[in-house]
Design an enzyme around this catalytic site. Structure first.
Site, mmCIF file in Angstrom:
data_model
loop_
_atom_site.group_PDB
_atom_site.id
_atom_site.type_symbol
_atom_site.label_atom_id
_atom_site.label_comp_id
_atom_site.label_asym_id
_atom_site.label_seq_id
_atom_site.Cartn_x
_atom_site.Cartn_y
_atom_site.Cartn_z
ATOM 1 N N SER A 371 3.648 -1.820 7.039
ATOM 2 C CA SER A 371 2.777 -0.962 6.549
ATOM 3 C C SER A 371 1.379 -1.518 7.217
ATOM 4 O O SER A 371 1.193 -2.692 7.510
ATOM 5 C CB SER A 371 2.485 -1.034 5.270
ATOM 6 O OG SER A 371 1.969 -2.135 4.430
ATOM 7 N N ASP A 372 0.425 -0.613 7.491
ATOM 8 C CA ASP A 372 -0.884 -1.039 7.737
ATOM 9 C C ASP A 372 -1.651 -1.448 6.508
ATOM 10 O O ASP A 372 -1.077 -1.114 5.467
ATOM 11 C CB ASP A 372 -1.877 0.401 8.235
ATOM 12 C CG ASP A 372 -2.956 -0.108 9.269
ATOM 13 O OD1 ASP A 372 -3.249 -1.366 9.215
ATOM 14 O OD2 ASP A 372 -3.621 0.590 9.886
ATOM 15 N N SER A 373 -2.620 -2.240 6.705
ATOM 16 C CA SER A 373 -3.173 -2.679 5.355
ATOM 17 C C SER A 373 -3.480 -1.761 4.460
ATOM 18 O O SER A 373 -4.201 -0.681 4.855
ATOM 19 C CB SER A 373 -4.403 -3.797 5.693
ATOM 20 O OG SER A 373 -4.261 -4.614 6.966
#
Length: 848
Positions: A371-373
C-alpha cells in the site's frame, strides 16, 4: 533466483560453514560507543564479528551459530533440512512447506512494513530488546533502513552506518541476521527503498528526475538507468526498489509531474518496460506505482488522498491501466504499490475489482501489492467507506492487498488483522494467499538461501565511473531545446569575454537532491560548470537576481504585488551584470520538495494554482532581456511552465526537467556546442491555466480554441508534445506502409528514411502517430505508437522501421469491450505531434 555468479559464491561460502563477510553484531542498547565499532554482547544473542573484522579479513568470518550447512541454512533450527530450506526444491513447494509451519502471528507479520531508522524504527541495529519486540515473529519488509533520509546532516548515531557502502551493507546484514538467527522460522526480511532517479541513499548515482528521463525517448538508456539502480541497490543491501512511476501526466499543476515519464500511455509503458527489466535483471524487485488512476486528480489538487479523479471509464482503461498491463506482460515486475485515491467512489486499495480482478486475473501480476502510505487508514479517515480502522483492514486484505506500509508501527495493522482472522471475517485461506505472494517474492530474491550481502566490491560498485558515465549521458539526453531564434545557440566561446548568469537555479544544487532518489549527491550547477570551463579565459558574473519565492508568496500567486525594495535591488544587480556581459543566461524554474526545511514549488503535496514562474522570476526575465544583450533562458523545473515572457522576449530557451547530478555540465555542453541537444517534450506546454485540460493525446480539435476581439488569444500551445529542436536538420522521406491491408490480428510495418541534412552530428527522435478515420467511439486525434532515438552524422541516412501491433489499434467500443475495429487508419510520421513530415494509410479488415 540469484544470478548464477552470486548464487555460486554464496553457496560456496556456505559449504565452508561461513557467512558472507559482512554479517555483524548489534549493540547492547542502541549501538556503538564510537562510530565504526560495535561493542559485543557476550550472551550469544547479538554476538558476531565487527565491521572492522569483516572489512579487514581476507576470507569470510565464522559466526557463532551452527545453522549454516553444506548448501542450505537451518532456518527453523530443528537440525534437519526442511523443504522450504532446500534450494533445489520448486519455489511453490517451498512456500507451501513454510506456510504449513507458520502460526497466525508469524503469518500476519509477513503482511506489514517496518519503516526504518528515524522513520518508525528507533534502533539502527538490533538490540537485546528485539527479542521481545513485535517483529520477533518476522516482518514483510523494512523500508528506507539507514538511507540517511531525512537525517543525514544530523548527529544521529545511525549516520555512522550510512556510508561508505560496505558499512551500510554490514549494518543491514546485522539486521537480517536477527531475522535469520533469532526468529523461530528464520524468515528473512526484505529491505525496500525508493529509486526513481537512482537509489534513495545518502549517496548513489543520481539521474535526472523521471520526467527528465522521459524527454530522452531512449529505451536502451532507460534500461541502463534501471541496471545501475538495481546494481547499486544490491551493493547497498536493498532487495526491492519502488520504481518506476507509472502515473501518466495529465495536468501540469499537479505536484508530482516530475515523477512521470510523460503524458502518453504508449511512451510511459515503453520506457517503464526498460526500467523494470534493468532493475530486475540485477535480482532486485521492481515495484511500480501508483496503481491506479492516481494522476488524474481533480483540478490537480492533491493532499494525503487524491480523491475523485476526473476521468471517464474509457480513458481509465486506455490512459491509466494499459501501461500497467503492457509492462506486466513484457517485463514481469514483482511489485505494485496501490494508490490511496478512489475512483468513481471506491478507494483503489479497498477494491477487489482493481487489486484482484484487474491486476491479477486480467493483467497476470505475479508479485505482491504494497500500500501507499495511509492508503488503508484512508478508507475510514478520509474516504468514509469503513466505519472503523479495523473494517478498513478487512476491506483491504479481502480486496487483494498484501503488505500495509505507512509511518506507524506494524502492529497497528497486524493486531486488528489477527482479530479479524480469529473472528472468521477474514478467512484463513485469504490470509494464506496474501502471505504466499510475499514469500514467493522473497524466494525469487534468494533471501532464504543467500540472506547476506558481501562487503566485497560494495564501495567500488556505488558511484563507479561506468555508472557516472550513464548518468552524464542521461543528463545530456534529457535536455530539450525549445527555441533558438536566429541560431543564437550554440555560443562561440572564443568570442565571449564576459558571461552574466543569474536566476534562482543558476547555482542551486537542490534540484538533484531530496526524496525518492539519492539524498546528497555531488551536484554540478551551471554556475560551477561555467566557472570551471572559463577559468582564466573569460569572466563569469553571478548574481542570484531573485528567489523562487517573493516576500508574500504563495499569496502573490493569485494576488500580484510589485517587488519589494530588496527584491528590486537583486533584479537591478542582475541587470547591471548583463549590461557588462557579452551574453546573459537566466536560469529559472522550480525548487523540488524533499529535504527538510526547504520550501518547494513542485513535488509531492506541492500542487499549484497556476503555471507561471513563481516569485519574481518573470520580473527578472523582463528586466534582463531589456538590457539588450543576447539572452538565453534555461528552465530547470519539475513540470511544464508557462514561459510566456521568456518566449516573447528571449531568442533561446532550454528546458531541463531536474537534470541530475551532471545537469550543470550537460547544460554548459549544450550552450557551447559540445553536445547537440536531441531531447523531445513528453508533455504539453500550455500558455495559460485557462486552457486546461490541454494535453496529449487529445480528442479531435480539443486543443483548438476560437478567438474574438474581446478575449486574449490563447489558442494553440507554447510547445506541443514531441517538440524539440537541434543544431542540425533532418529530412524524412520514402515512407512505406506494409501491408496496405491487414486483418485485425496482424502487424503493420512502417518504414521510412531519415537523413541528417545539416552540418552537425545529432540525435533525432522520429515519432509515429496513427488516427482511425471512422470508429464506433471517438478516438484521439493522434495516437503515438512508435518512436526511436537515432544518432546520425552529417549527411548520413538510416532506414527506420516501426511496427504497429494490434494492441496499438485497439479501442474500447460502445459496449466497453477492447477490440480492433476494421477501417481505414491514417499514418503520420514526424518530428513532433505538430510537425508531421510523412503521411500514409492502411486498412484493417475483419479477421479471417
Amino acid at each position: 533466483m540469484l544470478p548464477r555468479g552470486r548464487r555460486i559464491l554464496s553457496l560456496a561460502l556456505l559449504l565452508l560453514g561461513f557467512h558472507v563477510c559482512g554479517q555483524t553484531a548489534g549493540s547492547d542498547e542502541r549501538g556503538p560507543a564510537a562510530p565504526g565499532e560495535i561493542p559485543r554482547v557476550q550472551d550469544g544473542l547479538l554476538y558476531a564479528p565487527s565491521y572492522q573484522e569483516c572489512l579487514q579479513s581476507a576470507k569470510p568470518v565464522v559466526t557463532h551459530r551452527d545453522i549454516y550447512h553444506d548448501g542450505w541454512i537451518d532456518l527453523n533450527k530443528n537440525g534437519k533440512k526442511d523443504i522450504y530450506e532446500d534450494p533445489t526444491q520448486p519455489v511453490d513447494k517451498r512456500v507451501e512447506d513454510l506456510l504449513s509451519q507458520m502460526t497466525l502471528e508469524e503469518k500476519t507479520c509477513q503482511l506489514a512494513t517496518l519503516y526504518g531508522y528515524k522513520r518508525v524504527l528507533q534502533d539502527y541495529l538490533p538490540t537485546k530488546k528485539w527479542a521481545t519486540a513485535f517483529w520477533k515473529d518476522g516482518v514483510a519488509n523494512i523500508d528506507e533502513e539507514l538511507t540517511g533520509y531525512p537525517y543525514f546532516e544530523s548527529d544521529a548515531p545511525g549516520v555512522a552506518y550510512i556510508w561508505p557502502p560496505s558499512k551500510h551493507v554490514w549494518a543491514l546484514n546485522e539486521v537480517q541476521r536477527f531475522f535469520i538467527e533469532d526468529t523461530r522460522l528464520g524468515v528473512p526480511a526484505e529491505f525496500t527503498d525508493e529509486g526513481i532517479r537512482g537509489v534513495e541513499h545518502y549517496k548513489a548515482t543520481c539521474f535526472p528526475t523521471q520526467l527528465g528521463l522521459g524527454q530522452t525517448w531512449d529505451r536502451a538508456l532507460i534500461q541502463k538507468v534501471g541496471e545501475v539502480t538495481g546494481r547499486e541497490a544490491h551493493a547497498l543491501g536493498y532487495d526491492n526498489v519502488y520504481a518506476p512511476i507509472m502515473d501518466v501526466l495529465r495536468d501540469p499543476r499537479w505536484g508530482r509531474c516530475e515523477e512521470s515519464y510523460g503524458e502518453d500511455p504508449f511512451l510511459v509503458s515503453e520506457l517503464a518496460i526498460g526500467m523494470v527489466k534493468g532493475i530486475q535483471g540485477e535480482n532486485i524487485v521492481s515495484t511500480m506505482k501508483h496503481f491506479a488512476v492516481y494522476s488524474n486528480d481533480k483540478g490537480a489538487r492533491e493532499g494525503h488522498a487524491r480523491t475523485d479523479p476526473q476521468v471517464s471509464p474509457r480513458e481509465v482503461e486506455m490512459i491509466h491501466l494499459w501501461p500497467y498491463e503492457r509492462v506486466i506482460r513484457e517485463a514481469n515486475p514483482l511489485g505494485v504499490m496501490s494508490s490511496y485515491n478512489d475512483y468513481d467512489g471506491v478507494p483503489v486499495t479497498g477494491s477487489h475489482y482493481y487489486l484482484t480482478d484487474i491486476l491479477r486475473n486480467r493483467m497476470g501480476f505475479k508479485g505482491y501489492v504494497v500500500s501507499d502510505s495511509h492508503a488503508v487508514e484512508f478508507l475510514a479517515s478520509k474516504h468514509g467507506v469503513a466505519a472503523t480502522y479495523k473494517e478498513a483492514v478487512r476491506q483491504t486484505i479481502m480486496a487483494g492487498l498484501n503488505v500495509r506500509t505507512t509511518f506507524t508501527p506494524p502492529e497497528d495493522y497486524v493486531l486488528p488483522l489477527r482479530e479479524l482472522v480469529k473472528e472468521g471475517t477474514v478467512p484463513m485461506s485469504v490470509l494464506d494467499d496474501r502471505v504466499r505472494d510475499v514469500l514467493r517474492v522473497k524466494m525469487w530474491e534468494g533471501l532464504f538461501d543467500a540472506p547476506y550481502r558481501p562487503l566485497t566490491n560494495a564501495n567500488e560498485t556505488v558511484l563507479n565511473p561506468d555508472h557516472l558515465a550513464i548518468a552524464r549521458q542521461a543528463s545530456r539526453e534529457s535536455l530539450v531545446l525549445l527555441k533558438n531564434g536566429n541560431n543564437l545557440l550554440p555560443l562561440d566561446a572564443s568570442k565571449i569575454k564576459t558571461i552574466a548568469i543569474c536566476g534562482p537555479n543558476a547555482d542551486n544544487e537542490y534540484y538533484a537532491k531530496g526524496h525518492y532518489g539519492p539524498n546528497n549527491p555531488d551536484v554540478i550547477t551551471l554556475r560551477h560548470a561555467l566557472e570551471q570551463r572559463f577559468a582564466g579565459k573569460a569572466t563569469v558574473l553571478y548574481s542570484k537576481g531573485c528567489d523562487f519565492f517573493d516576500a508574500n508568496w504563495p499569496d502573490t500567486e493569485i494576488m500580484r504585488e510589485p517587488p519589494t525594495v530588496s527584491e528590486q535591488a537583486a533584479i537591478d544587480q542582475a541587470v547591471a551584470d548583463a549590461q557588462r556581459a557579452d551574453v546573459a543566461i537566466i536560469v529559472v524554474g522550480d525548487m523540488p520538495r524533499g529535504l527538510p526545511r526547504i520550501r518547494s514549488t513542485v513535488g509531492e503535496d506541492s500542487s499549484r494554482t497556476g503555471l507561471d514562474l513563481t516569485g519574481r522570476q518573470d520580473d527578472l526575465i523582463r528586466a534582463v532581456a531589456a538590457a539588450g544583450k543576447p539572452t538565453i533562458v534555461i528552465n530547470i523545473s519539475g513540470r511544464p511552465v508557462a514561459l510566456n515572457w521568456a518566449n516573447r522576449l528571449c531568442p533561446a530557451i532550454i528546458q531541463a526537467f531536474f537534470p541530475g547530478m551532471f545537469g550543470g555540465d550537460a547544460l554548459a555542453d549544450v550552450l557551447f556546442g559540445d553536445y547537440n541537444p536531441g531531447g523531445k517534450l513528453t508533455c504539453t506546454f500550455p500558455k495559460s491555466t485557462g486552457q486546461l485540460p490541454m494535453n496529449f493525446p487529445a480528442k479531435p480539435a480539443a486543443n483548438d480554441e476560437p478567438t474574438n476581439a474581446d478575449r486574449v488569444n490563447v489558442a494553440g500551445l507554447l510547445w506541443p508534445f514531441g517538440h524539440g529542436l537541434s543544431y542540425t536538420t533532418f529530412k524524412y522521406s520514402d515512407l512505406k506502409v506494409q501491408p496496405e491491408r491487414q486483418s485485425t490480428n496482424g502487424n503493420v510495418t512502417v518504414i521510412f528514411k531519415l537523413t541528417n541534412s545539416g552540418a552537425r552530428a545529432g540525435d533525432e527522435i522520429p515519432q509515429l502517430y496513427i488516427r482511425q478515420k471512422v470508429s464506433s467511439v471517438t478516438t484521439w486525434e493522434k495516437r503515438l505508437c512508435g518512436f526511436d532515438r537515432v544518432h546520425l552524422q552529417p549527411g548520413e541516412s538510416k532506414v527506420v522501421t516501426m511496427t504497429i501491433a494490434p494492441e496499438n489499434l485497439a479501442i474500447w467500443n460502445r459496449e466497453m469491450k477492447r477490440v480492433v475495429e476494421p477501417g481505414m487508419f491514417k499514418v503520420m510520421v514526424g518530428a513532433s505531434s505538430a510537425d508531421i513530415r510523412l503521411n500514409g494509410e492502411f486498412e484493417i479488415t475483419a479477421q479471417n
